[in-house]
Every structure is written in C-alpha cells, then in structure tokens.
Design a protein around this motif. Structure first.
Motif, PDB file in Angstrom:
ATOM      1  N   ASP A 142     -10.571 -15.533  23.658  1.00  0.00           N
ATOM      2  CA  ASP A 142     -10.862 -16.971  23.550  1.00  0.00           C
ATOM      3  C   ASP A 142      -9.710 -17.804  24.116  1.00  0.00           C
ATOM      4  O   ASP A 142      -9.925 -18.791  24.822  1.00  0.00           O
ATOM      5  N   TRP A 143      -8.464 -17.408  23.815  1.00  0.00           N
ATOM      6  CA  TRP A 143      -7.298 -18.121  24.310  1.00  0.00           C
ATOM      7  C   TRP A 143      -7.284 -18.101  25.843  1.00  0.00           C
ATOM      8  O   TRP A 143      -7.006 -19.130  26.476  1.00  0.00           O
ATOM      9  N   LEU A 185      -0.509 -12.846  19.699  1.00  0.00           N
ATOM     10  CA  LEU A 185      -1.746 -12.095  19.444  1.00  0.00           C
ATOM     11  C   LEU A 185      -1.605 -10.635  19.873  1.00  0.00           C
ATOM     12  O   LEU A 185      -2.044  -9.722  19.153  1.00  0.00           O
ATOM     13  N   LYS A 214      -9.567 -13.160  19.618  1.00  0.00           N
ATOM     14  CA  LYS A 214      -8.833 -14.432  19.668  1.00  0.00           C
ATOM     15  C   LYS A 214      -8.106 -14.586  21.004  1.00  0.00           C
ATOM     16  O   LYS A 214      -8.067 -15.682  21.578  1.00  0.00           O
ATOM     17  N   SER A 250      -7.749  -9.828  16.740  1.00  0.00           N
ATOM     18  CA  SER A 250      -6.780 -10.491  17.627  1.00  0.00           C
ATOM     19  C   SER A 250      -7.196 -10.374  19.088  1.00  0.00           C
ATOM     20  O   SER A 250      -6.939 -11.283  19.886  1.00  0.00           O
TER      21      SER A 250
END
Length: 131
Positions: free
Chosen positions: A123-124, A88, A120, A117
């Motif tokens: 969130d990761w 990412l 994301k 990204s």
C-alpha cells in the motif's frame, strides 16, 4: 605462481560471480508487489495451522530485501523518503527471525509481522510511486 599479479584474477576476486546486480527501485517495487498479489491470489494462509505459511513468508521476504537494496542504491531519493518502508521491512525481518529456527514449523504469531507488513508496504508503494 602464487604471488604474481594477474589483473584478471584480481577482478574476479573483488566481486563474487554469484552477486546479482541491484534492481532499480521500479523493478524491485513491481517484483515485491507481484509477490504480495500472488500470495493473495493463491488464497493466503493467515488462518491456517502453524507451519503452512513459511514458504509464502519467504516468497514475500526475498523481494522485500531486494527492494531495500534497491532503495539503498537509489540516488534520486534519500533515506528519509524510505523510512516508513524500511520500518515495515524491519518488522517483516523480525517476523522471519521469530520463525527462522523453526522453518516449516514457524508459529502463527509471526504471520502478521511478515504478511501484514508486506501488505502495508505494498500500500505504501502505491501511495509513494517511484520512477
């Protein structure tokens, strides 16, 4: 005299004074997620004209780079753990590179790579907490 060995000079030459210490993964994660939250709180910029998002993209890219540096230094996990996060961050870097020469006139098309990204990755990080 040039050529004399002075241990103080050797130490300062080996490590530049401007080099910042590596953050812990926890600190870097918190700082990165705060940057993404700030972007969202400030209203984002995804639907605005070209050139209006460059500062915001830079504001999430710097802590993403710090996060990569902290992850690289983290001995409690290995690169396998961070592989999705690294991917990412790589996508974010590609988006920044697409607008690098244009700066404030960066195209709209690189926003999803950088800002999408970033979301994301945030969130990761929520799904993969670190100590």
């Amino acid at each position: 005299m040039s050529g004399c060995n002075d241990s103080d000079n050797e130490g300062s030459a080996a490590k530049p004074a401007t080099e910042a210490p590596t953050l812990s993964v926890k600190q870097a994660s918190t700082t990165f997620q705060a940057a993404v939250t700030k972007f969202d709180t400030d209203g984002g910029c995804l639907d605005q004209e070209p050139g209006t998002c460059w500062d915001q993209m830079q504001a999430v890219m710097k802590p993403a780079r710090d996060l990569r540096k902290a992850a690289n230094a983290d001995k409690s996990t290995g690169p396998e753990f961070w592989s999705e996060a690294y991917a990412l961050i790589d996508t974010m870097e590609k988006g920044i590179a697409a607008g690098k020469d244009l700066g404030a006139e960066a195209p709209v098309t690189n926003r999803p790579d950088v800002l999408g990204s970033a979301h994301k990755l945030s969130d990761w990080l929520d799904q993969h907490p670190t100590s």
